[in-house]
Write a protein that holds these residues in place. Structure first.
Motif, PDB file in Angstrom:
ATOM      1  N   UNK A 186     -19.560  16.446   9.779  1.00  0.00           N
ATOM      2  CA  UNK A 186     -18.507  16.300   8.786  1.00  0.00           C
ATOM      3  C   UNK A 186     -17.518  15.188   9.115  1.00  0.00           C
ATOM      4  N   UNK A 187     -17.430  14.829  10.387  1.00  0.00           N
ATOM      5  CA  UNK A 187     -16.535  13.728  10.762  1.00  0.00           C
ATOM      6  C   UNK A 187     -16.971  12.411  10.118  1.00  0.00           C
ATOM      7  N   UNK A 188     -18.266  12.181   9.987  1.00  0.00           N
ATOM      8  CA  UNK A 188     -18.766  10.903   9.465  1.00  0.00           C
ATOM      9  C   UNK A 188     -19.503  11.041   8.136  1.00  0.00           C
ATOM     10  N   UNK A 189     -19.640  12.269   7.649  1.00  0.00           N
ATOM     11  CA  UNK A 189     -20.502  12.537   6.501  1.00  0.00           C
ATOM     12  C   UNK A 189     -20.131  11.812   5.226  1.00  0.00           C
ATOM     13  N   UNK A 190     -18.867  11.457   5.056  1.00  0.00           N
ATOM     14  CA  UNK A 190     -18.463  10.796   3.821  1.00  0.00           C
ATOM     15  C   UNK A 190     -18.757   9.308   3.829  1.00  0.00           C
ATOM     16  N   UNK A 191     -19.082   8.766   5.006  1.00  0.00           N
ATOM     17  CA  UNK A 191     -19.236   7.318   5.114  1.00  0.00           C
ATOM     18  C   UNK A 191     -20.586   6.871   5.677  1.00  0.00           C
ATOM     19  N   UNK A 192     -21.300   7.745   6.353  1.00  0.00           N
ATOM     20  CA  UNK A 192     -22.590   7.385   6.921  1.00  0.00           C
ATOM     21  C   UNK A 192     -23.676   7.783   5.923  1.00  0.00           C
TER      22      UNK A 192
END
Length: 453
Positions: free
Chosen positions: A240-246
């Motif tokens: 969830x830390x990177x899920x919006x951008x990766x």
């Protein structure tokens, strides 16, 4: 027919008999007495075989098969199969058996492999079950492959935040008293209570900094070992830390041209993650999902990240008297005020075998299972149905449904099947202090070569 297949068929018949005796899942209990004797089912022409690999679903599937038989005059024979080399077994049965699996349950991330092997086909959703009225965007993305719906969404899992309400109320009281120290309002209980209510409202985190704020100023009660701890070694609770951008394959996880692993936002999100090690001091080797959930149940934590199984596990502990505090679930916080979070999800689906000679019947049963039987699924299996309006009486499950609706389904591209192992390794190195930019660039280069080779 082999001896093993005879055993499977015999087990299915016994399971049906038990289902008739103990009640049907998708029809009212008072209608079960009208179900015909098992001996009459085999005089019918219409038969489909339904494969699955999770024994926890046996009662659910058997009862659905009984009620579908009663309503549609079609016998469904469930076949419980080992999950080891599941698709390979499906393929062999499709090519070499006189009992071809007509439909089956499979994780959505295997749908590309199944579709390309002819084991999944575009669904024939004549009743319009697979629509945005019935399923959220994540579910429909999960069962899509190159703009075709190739399965029906059945159930899901994703992550959310659970918090100790009792501790947060104590923190809010402490914060209110600290703010009012030196004023006459400190002696006014009503004023302190009102201020504490304001603090409690902001204690349920909207961003990671809100959790840090609680940790920084909370005089924790005896027995509390930490404010926030989660399974930092497991990518499912980190993504969830990177899920919006990766981006890996786009929304449906199936387009190799839509891969964007390196970005400025991804690096910034991982820098936030890296800094948390200095704040919460979590040793990855000593922490597992089960251990942090048990710590929460034991009252040792204020916050942790959990999956849908936690709803039942925590409720059971409360009923047994193990838990004597209030608690609540909420969606995962944003990484920061500027950086949004987005969790990962996995969806269990029902696919129709391309080799089936009974595709229409298989589609009808699949649609029936994910739609009309959805309301009883959680009670019978502990799995949360993907259908939007199921389990509306559970506020806790609705939190997970809210998180799921905008989650990132695991990609289904076979060329990226090792991506999650690589990303988990990246998170481990970031947690230990390695250079974020270099790690993300290295991963991006490797996946690019892997997909385009």
């Amino acid at each position: 027919m082999s001896f093993g297949k005879r055993l499977i068929s015999a087990a299915a018949v016994l399971a049906f008999a038990a289902a008739v005796l103990y009640g049907s899942m998708c029809v009212p209990a008072d209608a079960v007495s009208d179900v015909e004797e098992p001996s009459t089912w085999f005089n019918r022409k219409e038969t489909i075989y339904f494969w699955y690999s999770d024994d926890n679903l046996t009662n659910f599937i058997n009862n659905a098969a009984v009620s579908f038989n009663e309503r549609e005059n079609v016998r469904v024979i469930p076949v419980l199969t080992s999950e080891n080399e599941y698709l390979e077994a499906l393929n062999n049965a499709s090519l070499h058996s006189d009992q071809v699996p007509d439909a089956y349950i499979v994780g959505h991330d295997f749908l590309e492999k199944a579709y390309l092997a002819g084991l999944a086909t575009q669904i024939r959703d004549t009743e319009g079950v697979c629509s945005s009225e019935n399923f959220p965007a994540a579910a429909l993305s999960a069962v899509s492959y190159h703009d075709k719906l190739v399965a029906y969404p059945l159930s899901f899992d994703t992550s959310a935040l659970v918090y100790n309400t009792t501790y947060l109320k104590q923190w809010a009281r402490q914060a209110a008293e600290m703010e009012l120290t030196g004023t006459e309002m400190l002696e006014d209980e009503a004023a302190v209570a009102a201020k504490a209510q304001e603090y409690f409202a902001i204690a349920i985190p909207k961003a990671v900094d809100d959790i840090k704020n609680v940790a920084e100023y909370f005089e924790t009660p005896e027995g509390v070992e930490g404010v926030f701890k989660w399974a930092v070694s497991d990518i499912f609770y980190n993504f969830w830390f990177v899920g919006n951008y990766m981006i890996v394959g786009g929304e449906a996880g199936d387009i190799k041209e839509l891969i964007a692993i390196y970005s400025e936002e991804t690096v910034q999100c991982l820098e936030v993650y890296k800094a948390l090690n200095q704040f919460f001091y979590i040793e990855p080797d000593t922490v597992t999902y089960d251990s942090v959930l048990q710590d929460f149940i034991d009252g040792k934590l204020v916050f942790t990240i959990v999956t849908t199984d936690a709803v039942n596990r925590i409720a059971d502990a409360r009923e047994q008297g193990i838990i004597n505090f209030e608690y609540g679930f909420t969606v995962l916080p944003d990484v920061s005020r500027e950086l949004e979070s987005r969790s990962m999800s996995v969806t269990s689906t029902v696919a129709v075998n391309g080799y089936s000679e009974h595709k229409e019947l298989a589609n009808r049963f699949a649609a029936y299972l994910v739609d009309e039987c959805a309301d009883s699924m959680y009670e019978r299996t502990g799995r949360v149905p993907a259908k939007i309006n199921a389990n509306q009486d559970s506020m806790d499950l609705q939190v997970f449904k809210q998180e799921y609706a905008d989650s990132v389904p695991l990609p289904k591209m076979m060329r990226t099947e090792n991506f999650w192992l690589l990303l988990e390794g990246l998170f481990a190195k970031v947690w230990n202090g390695d250079d974020v930019t270099a790690l993300v660039q290295e991963l991006a280069d490797r996946i690019y070569l892997q997909v385009n080779s």
